[in-house]
Design a protein around this motif. Structure first.
Motif, PDB file in Angstrom:
ATOM      1  N   LEU A   1      42.346   6.039 -43.651  1.00  0.00           N
ATOM      2  CA  LEU A   1      42.967   6.772 -42.549  1.00  0.00           C
ATOM      3  C   LEU A   1      41.909   7.384 -41.646  1.00  0.00           C
ATOM      4  N   GLY A   2      42.040   7.154 -40.352  1.00  0.00           N
ATOM      5  CA  GLY A   2      41.194   7.818 -39.380  1.00  0.00           C
ATOM      6  C   GLY A   2      42.001   8.852 -38.613  1.00  0.00           C
ATOM      7  N   THR A   3      41.349   9.917 -38.157  1.00  0.00           N
ATOM      8  CA  THR A   3      42.077  10.957 -37.439  1.00  0.00           C
ATOM      9  C   THR A   3      41.191  11.681 -36.443  1.00  0.00           C
ATOM     10  N   THR A   4      41.802  12.166 -35.392  1.00  0.00           N
ATOM     11  CA  THR A   4      41.123  13.065 -34.469  1.00  0.00           C
ATOM     12  C   THR A   4      41.250  14.490 -34.999  1.00  0.00           C
ATOM     13  N   PHE A   5      40.594  15.432 -34.313  1.00  0.00           N
ATOM     14  CA  PHE A   5      40.668  16.826 -34.735  1.00  0.00           C
ATOM     15  C   PHE A   5      42.084  17.391 -34.621  1.00  0.00           C
ATOM     16  N   THR A   6      42.929  16.777 -33.811  1.00  0.00           N
ATOM     17  CA  THR A   6      44.220  17.381 -33.479  1.00  0.00           C
ATOM     18  C   THR A   6      45.187  17.453 -34.649  1.00  0.00           C
TER      19      THR A   6
ATOM     20  N   THR B   1      39.753   8.952 -30.324  1.00  0.00           N
ATOM     21  CA  THR B   1      40.826   7.973 -30.176  1.00  0.00           C
ATOM     22  C   THR B   1      40.299   6.572 -29.887  1.00  0.00           C
ATOM     23  N   ASN B   2      39.363   6.439 -28.945  1.00  0.00           N
ATOM     24  CA  ASN B   2      38.867   5.111 -28.595  1.00  0.00           C
ATOM     25  C   ASN B   2      38.207   4.431 -29.791  1.00  0.00           C
ATOM     26  N   TYR B   3      37.415   5.181 -30.541  1.00  0.00           N
ATOM     27  CA  TYR B   3      36.752   4.625 -31.725  1.00  0.00           C
ATOM     28  C   TYR B   3      37.780   4.240 -32.784  1.00  0.00           C
ATOM     29  N   LEU B   4      38.763   5.114 -33.018  1.00  0.00           N
ATOM     30  CA  LEU B   4      39.766   4.850 -34.046  1.00  0.00           C
ATOM     31  C   LEU B   4      40.586   3.606 -33.717  1.00  0.00           C
ATOM     32  N   THR B   5      40.929   3.443 -32.435  1.00  0.00           N
ATOM     33  CA  THR B   5      41.699   2.268 -32.028  1.00  0.00           C
ATOM     34  C   THR B   5      40.903   0.988 -32.253  1.00  0.00           C
ATOM     35  N   GLU B   6      39.620   1.009 -31.897  1.00  0.00           N
ATOM     36  CA  GLU B   6      38.784  -0.170 -32.142  1.00  0.00           C
ATOM     37  C   GLU B   6      38.665  -0.459 -33.629  1.00  0.00           C
TER      38      GLU B   6
ATOM     39  N   GLY C   1      39.984  -3.733 -38.358  1.00  0.00           N
ATOM     40  CA  GLY C   1      40.506  -3.696 -39.710  1.00  0.00           C
ATOM     41  C   GLY C   1      39.732  -2.797 -40.641  1.00  0.00           C
ATOM     42  N   THR C   2      38.796  -2.004 -40.111  1.00  0.00           N
ATOM     43  CA  THR C   2      38.069  -1.062 -40.959  1.00  0.00           C
ATOM     44  C   THR C   2      38.891   0.192 -41.232  1.00  0.00           C
ATOM     45  N   LEU C   3      39.973   0.394 -40.476  1.00  0.00           N
ATOM     46  CA  LEU C   3      40.950   1.437 -40.765  1.00  0.00           C
ATOM     47  C   LEU C   3      42.323   0.789 -40.922  1.00  0.00           C
ATOM     48  N   ASP C   4      43.138   1.369 -41.792  1.00  0.00           N
ATOM     49  CA  ASP C   4      44.514   0.896 -41.954  1.00  0.00           C
ATOM     50  C   ASP C   4      45.448   1.580 -40.961  1.00  0.00           C
ATOM     51  N   VAL C   5      45.298   2.881 -40.824  1.00  0.00           N
ATOM     52  CA  VAL C   5      46.142   3.675 -39.934  1.00  0.00           C
ATOM     53  C   VAL C   5      45.290   4.770 -39.315  1.00  0.00           C
ATOM     54  N   ALA C   6      45.806   5.385 -38.240  1.00  0.00           N
ATOM     55  CA  ALA C   6      45.069   6.468 -37.583  1.00  0.00           C
ATOM     56  C   ALA C   6      46.040   7.443 -36.941  1.00  0.00           C
ATOM     57  N   PHE C   7      45.640   8.703 -36.909  1.00  0.00           N
ATOM     58  CA  PHE C   7      46.325   9.707 -36.107  1.00  0.00           C
ATOM     59  C   PHE C   7      45.478   9.920 -34.861  1.00  0.00           C
ATOM     60  N   CYS C   8      46.035   9.603 -33.695  1.00  0.00           N
ATOM     61  CA  CYS C   8      45.222   9.617 -32.486  1.00  0.00           C
ATOM     62  C   CYS C   8      46.106   9.673 -31.246  1.00  0.00           C
ATOM     63  N   GLY C   9      45.450   9.616 -30.082  1.00  0.00           N
ATOM     64  CA  GLY C   9      46.178   9.513 -28.830  1.00  0.00           C
ATOM     65  C   GLY C   9      46.617   8.078 -28.587  1.00  0.00           C
ATOM     66  N   LYS C  10      47.320   7.886 -27.484  1.00  0.00           N
ATOM     67  CA  LYS C  10      47.868   6.566 -27.151  1.00  0.00           C
ATOM     68  C   LYS C  10      47.100   5.974 -25.982  1.00  0.00           C
ATOM     69  N   ARG C  11      46.431   4.832 -26.219  1.00  0.00           N
ATOM     70  CA  ARG C  11      45.714   4.154 -25.145  1.00  0.00           C
ATOM     71  C   ARG C  11      46.641   3.186 -24.417  1.00  0.00           C
TER      72      ARG C  11
ATOM     73  N   TYR D   1      50.433  17.063 -24.928  1.00  0.00           N
ATOM     74  CA  TYR D   1      49.723  15.929 -25.532  1.00  0.00           C
ATOM     75  C   TYR D   1      50.372  15.531 -26.850  1.00  0.00           C
ATOM     76  N   THR D   2      50.785  14.285 -26.938  1.00  0.00           N
ATOM     77  CA  THR D   2      51.425  13.775 -28.148  1.00  0.00           C
ATOM     78  C   THR D   2      50.399  13.101 -29.055  1.00  0.00           C
ATOM     79  N   VAL D   3      50.481  13.405 -30.335  1.00  0.00           N
ATOM     80  CA  VAL D   3      49.648  12.756 -31.355  1.00  0.00           C
ATOM     81  C   VAL D   3      50.500  11.707 -32.056  1.00  0.00           C
ATOM     82  N   TYR D   4      49.929  10.528 -32.267  1.00  0.00           N
ATOM     83  CA  TYR D   4      50.677   9.397 -32.824  1.00  0.00           C
ATOM     84  C   TYR D   4      50.083   8.929 -34.144  1.00  0.00           C
ATOM     85  N   LEU D   5      50.941   8.380 -34.981  1.00  0.00           N
ATOM     86  CA  LEU D   5      50.493   7.541 -36.088  1.00  0.00           C
ATOM     87  C   LEU D   5      50.355   6.136 -35.523  1.00  0.00           C
TER      88      LEU D   5
END
Length: 304
Positions: free
Chosen positions: A95-100, A130-135, A140-150, A267-271
């Motif tokens: 799981l990756g996540t931003t500070f939010t 967010t940009n790093y987590l999305t990449e 495939g180095t992350l399964d899921v992330a809590f982040c913004g929406k690109r 600002y919405t945070v997404y799974l």
């Protein structure tokens, strides 16, 4: 070339330090060095070059890293497809996540999930923007992330889980510290700092400032903690337009001032997860758990 060499290469490409990579792989440094040297000899090209005590990828290494990530992800997808047929959920969720989400939300969520699955599933958490987590989701180095929406991420599924308010923060000795709210025009009288363009939150904030005729803002920050730290230790007329997340909560000498006209639930945070990757049973169960989690904010809109 074997699977171990590819995994060793991938870890070193991410850690960029032989000693730390060997420690995380639970092998000796000579074993790691030998595997990389053998790989470079087989490929006929250098993959790393020394950078002081660390290493950095060569152009050959950068290209090879992208393909290795895809290859290892394909193998993981095959394993996941088999394990998904199992009736028991066990394994790891990356799981990756931003500070939010790192206030009360994420620790409480993970504790609840592990208790529900009797700790058969381990959630490994890493921090990123967010940009790093999305990449990382794409690689495939992350399964899921809590982040913004690109924008234009058609292969990523986004599920809203919580929101953050946007407000002006100043030090407790700032002239505005005693104000409950100020109009937008007041921001022109402050040495204003906020998020940089190129990130979901930065793009939203910069567009809002332009529409409100606020000029001269310093759009320099990727995250709330760095911005809060700067503000906490810099007096004068400095102020920060930032989310009411961990970055604001860490510093006791900051005061929040509402800015009239900033929309609620700014600002919405997404799974976020990749639609085309096969998820293991553990990852699928985690996604389902988050979507049904009672700690999600029910007032989050489906789209910004």
């Amino acid at each position: 070339m074997n699977l171990s060499q590819l995994n060793y290469f991938k870890k070193l490409a991410e850690v960029l330090h032989y000693t730390r990579a060997a420690q995380e792989l639970f092998i000796t440094q000579p074993t790691l060095s030998g595997a990389i040297s053998s790989l470079e000899k087989e490929l006929g090209a250098p993959l790393f070059e020394r950078n002081g005590r660390s290493v950095m990828l060569t152009p050959y290494g950068e290209v090879f890293y992208e393909h290795v990530c895809l290859a290892l992800r394909a193998i993981d997808d095959g394993v996941a497809a088999v394990s998904a047929r199992s009736s028991a959920s066990f394994g790891t969720v990356n799981l990756g996540t931003t500070f939010t989400t790192q206030d009360h939300y994420l620790p409480t969520l993970i504790k609840s999930f592990e208790e529900a699955f009797d700790k058969r599933v381990v959630v490994k958490v890493s921090q990123g923007f967010t940009n790093y987590l999305t990449e990382a989701l794409h690689r495939g180095t992350l399964d899921v992330a809590f982040c913004g929406k690109r924008d234009n991420e058609t292969d990523i599924e986004y599920f809203p889980v919580k929101y953050c308010e946007l407000a002006l923060y100043v030090r407790e000795d700032h002239p505005l510290a005693q104000e409950e709210s100020v109009p937008f025009a007041t921001l022109n009288d402050v040495e204003l700092h906020t998020y940089r363009r190129g990130t979901p939150i930065g793009n939203r904030v910069s567009k809002m400032l332009e529409e409100a005729d606020v000029i001269g803002a310093n759009l320099n920050y990727d995250d709330d903690v760095s911005m809060g730290s700067f503000l906490s230790y810099n007096g004068g007329n400095a102020g920060a337009l930032m989310l009411d997340s961990l970055g604001a909560q860490l510093f006791s000498n900051l005061r929040q001032v509402r800015v009239e006209g900033i929309p609620d639930r700014f600002y919405t945070v997404y799974l976020a997860c990749h639609k085309k990757h096969v998820h293991s049973r553990a990852v699928s169960d985690f996604i389902d758990f988050v979507k049904a989690y009672p700690g999600n904010d029910p007032a989050v809109p489906e789209a910004e």
